[in-house]
Scaffold this motif. Structure first.
Motif, mmCIF file in Angstrom:
data_model
loop_
_atom_site.group_PDB
_atom_site.id
_atom_site.type_symbol
_atom_site.label_atom_id
_atom_site.label_comp_id
_atom_site.label_asym_id
_atom_site.label_seq_id
_atom_site.Cartn_x
_atom_site.Cartn_y
_atom_site.Cartn_z
ATOM 1 N N GLU A 130 89.739 28.962 6.338
ATOM 2 C CA GLU A 130 89.577 29.983 6.999
ATOM 3 C C GLU A 130 89.487 31.310 6.176
ATOM 4 O OE1 GLU A 130 92.639 30.591 9.930
ATOM 5 O OE2 GLU A 130 91.770 28.922 11.229
ATOM 6 N N ARG A 132 89.340 35.555 6.876
ATOM 7 C CA ARG A 132 89.693 36.592 8.205
ATOM 8 C C ARG A 132 89.269 37.844 7.627
ATOM 9 N NH1 ARG A 132 94.099 34.346 12.405
ATOM 10 N NH2 ARG A 132 93.412 32.279 12.420
ATOM 11 N N PRO A 135 86.105 43.524 11.328
ATOM 12 C CA PRO A 135 84.844 43.530 11.538
ATOM 13 C C PRO A 135 83.895 44.422 10.912
ATOM 14 C CG PRO A 135 86.022 43.288 13.800
ATOM 15 C CD PRO A 135 86.985 43.413 12.564
ATOM 16 N N LYS A 141 82.435 40.118 4.842
ATOM 17 C CA LYS A 141 81.415 38.956 6.029
ATOM 18 C C LYS A 141 80.376 38.477 5.097
ATOM 19 C CE LYS A 141 80.988 41.754 9.356
ATOM 20 N NZ LYS A 141 80.593 42.645 10.748
ATOM 21 N N ALA A 144 81.689 35.588 2.959
ATOM 22 C CA ALA A 144 81.906 34.350 4.149
ATOM 23 C C ALA A 144 80.464 33.545 4.201
ATOM 24 C CB ALA A 144 82.674 34.702 5.333
ATOM 25 N N ARG A 145 79.366 34.236 4.516
ATOM 26 C CA ARG A 145 78.008 33.685 4.755
ATOM 27 C C ARG A 145 77.715 33.017 3.407
ATOM 28 N NH1 ARG A 145 77.227 39.039 6.620
ATOM 29 N NH2 ARG A 145 77.320 38.962 9.057
ATOM 30 N N THR A 150 81.250 29.609 8.778
ATOM 31 C CA THR A 150 80.678 30.000 10.280
ATOM 32 C C THR A 150 81.563 31.026 10.909
ATOM 33 O OG1 THR A 150 79.814 27.750 10.487
ATOM 34 C CG2 THR A 150 80.278 28.842 12.508
ATOM 35 N N ARG A 151 80.798 32.096 11.513
ATOM 36 C CA ARG A 151 81.780 33.088 12.323
ATOM 37 C C ARG A 151 82.091 32.328 13.624
ATOM 38 N NH1 ARG A 151 80.978 36.742 16.310
ATOM 39 N NH2 ARG A 151 82.345 38.635 16.177
ATOM 40 N N GLU A 152 83.290 32.072 13.953
ATOM 41 C CA GLU A 152 83.855 31.313 14.964
ATOM 42 C C GLU A 152 84.376 32.355 16.266
ATOM 43 O OE1 GLU A 152 87.079 28.829 13.205
ATOM 44 O OE2 GLU A 152 85.578 27.383 13.046
ATOM 45 N N GLU A 169 88.056 39.273 12.649
ATOM 46 C CA GLU A 169 86.922 38.203 12.794
ATOM 47 C C GLU A 169 87.268 36.923 11.916
ATOM 48 O OE1 GLU A 169 82.839 38.829 11.588
ATOM 49 O OE2 GLU A 169 82.734 40.761 12.825
ATOM 50 N N TRP A 171 86.183 33.553 10.296
ATOM 51 C CA TRP A 171 84.844 32.680 9.620
ATOM 52 C C TRP A 171 85.646 31.419 9.183
ATOM 53 C CZ3 TRP A 171 79.859 34.420 8.930
ATOM 54 C CH2 TRP A 171 79.746 35.643 9.398
#
Length: 180
Positions: A130, A132, A135, A141, A144-145, A150-152, A169, A171
């Motif tokens: 995970e 986190r 936002p 983010k 993470a991409r 994947t954004r969950e 958020e 991910w």
């Protein structure tokens, strides 16, 4: 000593209680930049508080529940990565990261996180990793991409920071996605 190269002048290595003075100085240098995102910046304000925080991760590592690594750039502590959660029973872990502003834009966090994830999945058998973030943290983010996560969803009012509760958020990636 363990040190994993991230770039010509950057490496990932354990961040331990004996680094307390250096970690405290790093927190002081980066406090304004990191404070909007990280609660530890509020509690690490001198060598003693740094030592306590670092010791908490040394204790987690001894229990196989977390790990902490620093990112040194040109010999200066400039950021870090950690397993904030490392649950061998559920085979789930959470990777966290931070970096001082002067070290940004070089892919160090993405490279370090890849090493962390690879170790967790391949060596330790984690099935879920995970990530986190708040936002508003676009840089987090983006990492993470890049890692293929994947954004969950969003956990509303779940993250205590600066006296309030903030959305988080979530991910994640699964082991079979990582090894594919």
């Amino acid at each position: 000593m363990f040190a994993h190269p991230l770039a010509d002048d950057a490496e990932l290595r354990p961040l331990e209680p004996w680094h307390a003075e250096e970690f405290s100085a790093h927190a002081d240098r980066s406090r304004e930049h990191l404070a909007p995102w990280l609660p530890w910046v509020e509690v690490v304000n001198d060598a003693d508080s740094a030592r306590r925080w670092l010791q908490s991760y040394a204790d987690r590592q001894a229990r196989d529940e977390g790990r902490l690594y620093g990112i040194w750039v040109g010999g200066v502590l400039s950021g870090g990565t950690l397993f904030r959660v490392f649950d061998t029973r559920s085979r789930t872990c959470e990777v966290g990261v931070w970096l001082s502003p002067e070290a940004r834009g070089r892919g160090l966090i993405t490279t370090a996180a890849r090493h962390m994830i690879d170790w967790a999945v391949v060596e330790r058998g984690m099935t879920r990793v995970e990530w986190r973030t708040l936002p508003a943290n676009e840089a987090s983010k983006a990492v993470a991409r890049r890692l293929g996560m994947t954004r969950e969803g969003v956990l509303r009012a779940s993250f205590p920071l600066r006296g309030g509760l903030h959305d988080t958020e979530v991910w994640a990636l699964l082991a079979d996605e990582w090894t594919a």
